[in-house]
Write a protein that holds these residues in place. Structure first.
Motif, PDB file in Angstrom:
ATOM      1  N   GLY A   1       0.591  -1.015   0.019  1.00  0.00           N
ATOM      2  CA  GLY A   1      -0.161   0.402  -0.276  1.00  0.00           C
ATOM      3  C   GLY A   1       1.103   1.361   0.035  1.00  0.00           C
ATOM      4  N   TRP A   2       2.221   1.612  -0.488  1.00  0.00           N
ATOM      5  CA  TRP A   2       3.233   2.288  -0.168  1.00  0.00           C
ATOM      6  C   TRP A   2       2.986   3.919  -2.062  1.00  0.00           C
ATOM      7  N   THR A   3       2.799   4.676  -1.252  1.00  0.00           N
ATOM      8  CA  THR A   3       2.933   5.961  -2.351  1.00  0.00           C
ATOM      9  C   THR A   3       3.885   4.927  -3.962  1.00  0.00           C
ATOM     10  N   LEU A   4       3.598   5.899  -5.143  1.00  0.00           N
ATOM     11  CA  LEU A   4       4.482   5.278  -6.229  1.00  0.00           C
ATOM     12  C   LEU A   4       5.770   5.632  -6.169  1.00  0.00           C
ATOM     13  N   LEU A   5       5.510   7.318  -5.536  1.00  0.00           N
ATOM     14  CA  LEU A   5       7.431   7.714  -5.828  1.00  0.00           C
ATOM     15  C   LEU A   5       8.459   6.437  -3.666  1.00  0.00           C
ATOM     16  N   ASP A   6       7.630   5.846  -2.983  1.00  0.00           N
ATOM     17  CA  ASP A   6       8.271   5.146  -2.119  1.00  0.00           C
ATOM     18  C   ASP A   6       7.888   3.920  -2.883  1.00  0.00           C
ATOM     19  N   SER A   7       7.737   3.677  -3.578  1.00  0.00           N
ATOM     20  CA  SER A   7       7.946   2.222  -4.341  1.00  0.00           C
ATOM     21  C   SER A   7       8.640   1.744  -5.548  1.00  0.00           C
ATOM     22  N   MET A   8       8.894   3.261  -6.692  1.00  0.00           N
ATOM     23  CA  MET A   8       9.651   3.276  -7.029  1.00  0.00           C
ATOM     24  C   MET A   8      11.729   3.103  -6.153  1.00  0.00           C
ATOM     25  N   TYR A   9      11.672   4.200  -5.451  1.00  0.00           N
ATOM     26  CA  TYR A   9      12.380   4.372  -4.233  1.00  0.00           C
ATOM     27  C   TYR A   9      13.082   3.158  -4.054  1.00  0.00           C
ATOM     28  N   MET A  10      12.119   2.105  -3.613  1.00  0.00           N
ATOM     29  CA  MET A  10      12.783   1.071  -2.417  1.00  0.00           C
ATOM     30  C   MET A  10      12.779  -0.063  -4.017  1.00  0.00           C
ATOM     31  N   THR A  11      12.264   0.302  -4.976  1.00  0.00           N
ATOM     32  CA  THR A  11      12.004  -0.718  -6.532  1.00  0.00           C
ATOM     33  C   THR A  11      13.997  -0.562  -6.815  1.00  0.00           C
TER      34      THR A  11
END
Length: 336
Positions: free
Chosen positions: A31-41
């Motif tokens: 359920g993370w935001t788009l930016l957080d998910s992109m950063y984690m990836t």
């Protein structure tokens, strides 16, 4: 170059697809935001070791492990494609040639087959599984089909340097089966000068060239059209004989076959007559003929024929029987 470009495109699309998969996975599972998910990836695929955006549950940990595995595979593929695209083809070819030369330099008593046309391909098929190392030289040789005992070399078989690279001076046999009689004649002359003890078998299309090839050094000259004509006539007149001969000269399977077996100087068979050697009882094989070292062929040998060092025994039998004759001939124990 066209294939390399398409591979680069596949690698880029694979990397983009993996990044999108990682981003979507974190958004859906955690359920993370788009930016957080992109950063984690990004930090996962880059393996830089930064702290996670938030706490990972079991599903998040499993997804991260899968993402790291996918990243490793993608990077490996991308590096392979990049090397293939950036490094000039002639350098890769040169590296392959260097490895091939090292393999050729280790060969001894091998067979060199010059020509991989219709005749040459059948020759190669017969040698497969024979246990002998073979080097096949042809302008269109499929080098990618090389195996442990079959080395294909792309080149001109009439080039003396190419023959030397194939180990001509250390070879045990050479088959000249290129397209023209003139080329086969030149190969035969070159081979005989370089290796006087070499066994040379040459193909000829014109019967008038047979004598020239023999004078040039060929031990045997084969005329495919002549043999083909005789074969057709024999199949029409003596089909059972042809079937038997086909069965006995096969190089594969467990069928009965004919093999020639050398009698060395220290053999226990040396000095024995056929009666005391009793090869049939000891091995189960039948000796059809004995070829003397001077070339004389003695067929259906009598019981009083004395076996000499340097003889070749033409034995008929199953694989284990042929091997038993070979072991008997190579044994230094006296026959009693």
């Amino acid at each position: 170059m066209k294939n390399s470009t398409s591979h680069v495109l596949y690698a880029v699309l694979l990397a983009i697809g993996l990044f999108a998969f990682g981003t979507a996975g974190y958004m859906i599972l955690l359920g993370w935001t788009l930016l957080d998910s992109m950063y984690m990836t990004t930090i996962t695929l880059a393996t830089v070791g930064f702290r996670e955006i938030g706490e990972l549950n079991d599903a998040g940990r499993i997804f991260t492990m899968l993402l790291i595995g996918g990243g490793i595979v993608t990077v490996a593929y991308a590096v392979h494609v990049l090397v293939e695209y950036v490094v000039p083809e002639n350098i890769l070819f040169g590296l392959g040639r260097r490895r091939m030369r090292k393999r050729l330099a280790r060969l001894k008593d091998h067979i060199i087959i010059c020509g991989y046309g219709k005749i040459g391909q059948h020759v190669v098929d017969e040698f497969r599984g024979s246990g002998r190392n073979c080097v096949i030289i042809d302008r269109d040789a499929p080098e990618e089909h090389s195996t442990e005992d079959m080395i294909f070399v792309k080149g001109d078989a009439t080039d003396e340097e190419m023959l030397m690279e194939a180990g001509l001076e250390r070879a045990g046999c050479l088959v000249a089966a290129v397209g023209t009689d003139a080329d086969n004649l030149f190969i035969t002359m070159t081979a005989r000068i370089a290796n006087p003890g070499l066994k040379i078998v040459s193909r000829a299309t014109d019967a008038r060239v047979r004598a020239r090839l023999q004078r040039a050094g060929a031990d045997s000259v084969v005329l495919p059209y002549e043999i083909g004509g005789r074969r057709i006539a024999a199949m029409a007149l003596k089909p059972s004989v042809c079937e038997f001969l086909d069965m006995t000269v096969t190089t594969g399977g467990e069928e009965m076959r004919i093999e020639e077996i050398d009698v060395p100087g220290a053999s226990g068979l040396e000095g024995c007559d056929m009666l005391s050697a009793d090869i049939r009882r000891r091995t189960g094989a039948i000796i059809l003929a004995v070829k003397r070292s001077d070339g004389r062929m003695i067929t259906n040998p009598n019981t009083d024929l004395v076996i000499q060092a340097g003889d070749k025994l033409l034995a008929l039998g199953m694989s284990d029987q042929i091997n038993a004759v070979r072991n008997l001939a190579q044994s230094g124990k006296e026959i009693s």
